[in-house]
Design a protein around this motif. Structure first.
Motif, PDB file in Angstrom:
ATOM      1  N   HIS A  56     103.094 -74.042  89.486  1.00 32.26           N
ATOM      2  CA  HIS A  56     104.248 -74.670  88.850  1.00 32.26           C
ATOM      3  C   HIS A  56     104.353 -76.101  89.357  1.00 32.26           C
ATOM      4  N   PRO A  57     105.047 -76.965  88.616  1.00 31.30           N
ATOM      5  CA  PRO A  57     105.166 -78.360  89.048  1.00 31.30           C
ATOM      6  C   PRO A  57     105.749 -78.445  90.454  1.00 31.30           C
ATOM      7  N   GLY A  58     105.093 -79.169  91.326  1.00 37.58           N
ATOM      8  CA  GLY A  58     105.551 -79.306  92.706  1.00 37.58           C
ATOM      9  C   GLY A  58     105.151 -78.137  93.585  1.00 37.58           C
ATOM     10  N   GLY A  59     104.436 -77.161  93.009  1.00 41.96           N
ATOM     11  CA  GLY A  59     104.027 -75.995  93.781  1.00 41.96           C
ATOM     12  C   GLY A  59     102.873 -76.320  94.715  1.00 41.96           C
ATOM     13  N   ARG A  60     102.685 -75.479  95.728  1.00 41.24           N
ATOM     14  CA  ARG A  60     101.626 -75.726  96.705  1.00 41.24           C
ATOM     15  C   ARG A  60     100.387 -74.888  96.452  1.00 41.24           C
ATOM     16  N   THR A  61     100.451 -74.006  95.466  1.00 45.87           N
ATOM     17  CA  THR A  61      99.265 -73.231  95.120  1.00 45.87           C
ATOM     18  C   THR A  61      98.912 -73.544  93.679  1.00 45.87           C
ATOM     19  N   ASP A  62      97.630 -73.608  93.402  1.00 45.40           N
ATOM     20  CA  ASP A  62      97.226 -73.983  92.058  1.00 45.40           C
ATOM     21  C   ASP A  62      96.399 -72.920  91.345  1.00 45.40           C
ATOM     22  N   ILE A  63      95.454 -72.309  92.018  1.00 44.89           N
ATOM     23  CA  ILE A  63      94.638 -71.297  91.369  1.00 44.89           C
ATOM     24  C   ILE A  63      95.094 -69.938  91.882  1.00 44.89           C
ATOM     25  N   SER A  64      96.284 -69.554  91.471  1.00 41.42           N
ATOM     26  CA  SER A  64      96.860 -68.289  91.898  1.00 41.42           C
ATOM     27  C   SER A  64      97.427 -67.557  90.695  1.00 41.42           C
ATOM     28  N   GLY A  65      97.453 -66.241  90.776  1.00 34.77           N
ATOM     29  CA  GLY A  65      97.992 -65.452  89.678  1.00 34.77           C
ATOM     30  C   GLY A  65      98.720 -64.229  90.198  1.00 34.77           C
ATOM     31  N   LEU A  66      99.576 -63.685  89.348  1.00 31.56           N
ATOM     32  CA  LEU A  66     100.364 -62.509  89.694  1.00 31.56           C
ATOM     33  C   LEU A  66     100.291 -61.528  88.535  1.00 31.56           C
ATOM     34  N   ALA A  67      99.753 -60.350  88.800  1.00 26.95           N
ATOM     35  CA  ALA A  67      99.715 -59.301  87.787  1.00 26.95           C
ATOM     36  C   ALA A  67     101.065 -58.592  87.802  1.00 26.95           C
ATOM     37  N   VAL A  68     101.718 -58.562  86.644  1.00 24.42           N
ATOM     38  CA  VAL A  68     103.048 -57.975  86.545  1.00 24.42           C
ATOM     39  C   VAL A  68     102.959 -56.452  86.545  1.00 24.42           C
ATOM     40  N   GLY A  69     103.812 -55.827  87.358  1.00 26.25           N
ATOM     41  CA  GLY A  69     103.820 -54.370  87.441  1.00 26.25           C
ATOM     42  C   GLY A  69     105.210 -53.768  87.463  1.00 26.25           C
ATOM     43  N   ILE A  70     106.214 -54.587  87.205  1.00 30.47           N
ATOM     44  CA  ILE A  70     107.597 -54.121  87.301  1.00 30.47           C
ATOM     45  C   ILE A  70     107.902 -53.008  86.296  1.00 30.47           C
ATOM     46  N   ASP A  71     107.174 -52.989  85.189  1.00 29.31           N
ATOM     47  CA  ASP A  71     107.423 -51.987  84.156  1.00 29.31           C
ATOM     48  C   ASP A  71     106.613 -50.707  84.368  1.00 29.31           C
ATOM     49  N   LEU A  72     105.845 -50.630  85.435  1.00 33.35           N
ATOM     50  CA  LEU A  72     104.957 -49.496  85.642  1.00 33.35           C
ATOM     51  C   LEU A  72     105.496 -48.492  86.649  1.00 33.35           C
ATOM     52  N   GLY A  73     106.789 -48.383  86.711  1.00 28.08           N
ATOM     53  CA  GLY A  73     107.395 -47.423  87.640  1.00 28.08           C
ATOM     54  C   GLY A  73     107.106 -45.996  87.227  1.00 28.08           C
TER      55      GLY A  73
END
Length: 116
Positions: A56-73
């Motif tokens: 994100h703008p001003g963020g300190r990480t650039d090549i990072s990702g997050l796999a969403v799992g909130i709906d997999l309860g």
């Protein structure tokens, strides 16, 4: 703190900014649990920290990702912390890794994301 850990790992490896992907913490609580009790578990705060690794703008990480799992309860014999659909979690993590490391746009590489 998670951003600092990622930066430290990248520095220790000495190979520059390699892709880093994390799996979002699953719900880990029974459906219908009051928000006050959800906050007390600390999982909401962990999910917020995980979301901060995303570029994100001003963020300190650039090549990072997050796999969403909130709906997999769901429940297994181990309880709510172990969603039963591990295949879907793995699929999302693999697609997120392909998107993060190689900019692959197809197939859809993310799970549900809150618009507002």
């Amino acid at each position: 703190m998670l951003q600092s850990m990622i930066r430290d790992w990248r520095d220790r490896k000495g190979i520059g900014d390699f892709a880093f992907v994390a799996m979002q913490l699953p719900p880990g609580i029974a459906p219908g649990t009051p928000v006050v009790e959800q906050m007390a578990t600390g999982k909401i705060q962990i999910r917020l920290a995980q979301a901060q690794i995303l570029p994100h703008p001003g963020g300190r990480t650039d090549i990072s990702g997050l796999a969403v799992g909130i709906d997999l309860g769901g429940t297994t014999i181990a309880g709510y912390n172990h969603p039963p659909n591990k295949n879907e979690m793995s699929r999302r993590l693999a697609l997120q890794t392909l998107h993060t490391a190689y900019a692959l746009q197809e197939p859809l590489w993310t799970g549900p994301i809150l618009d507002s």
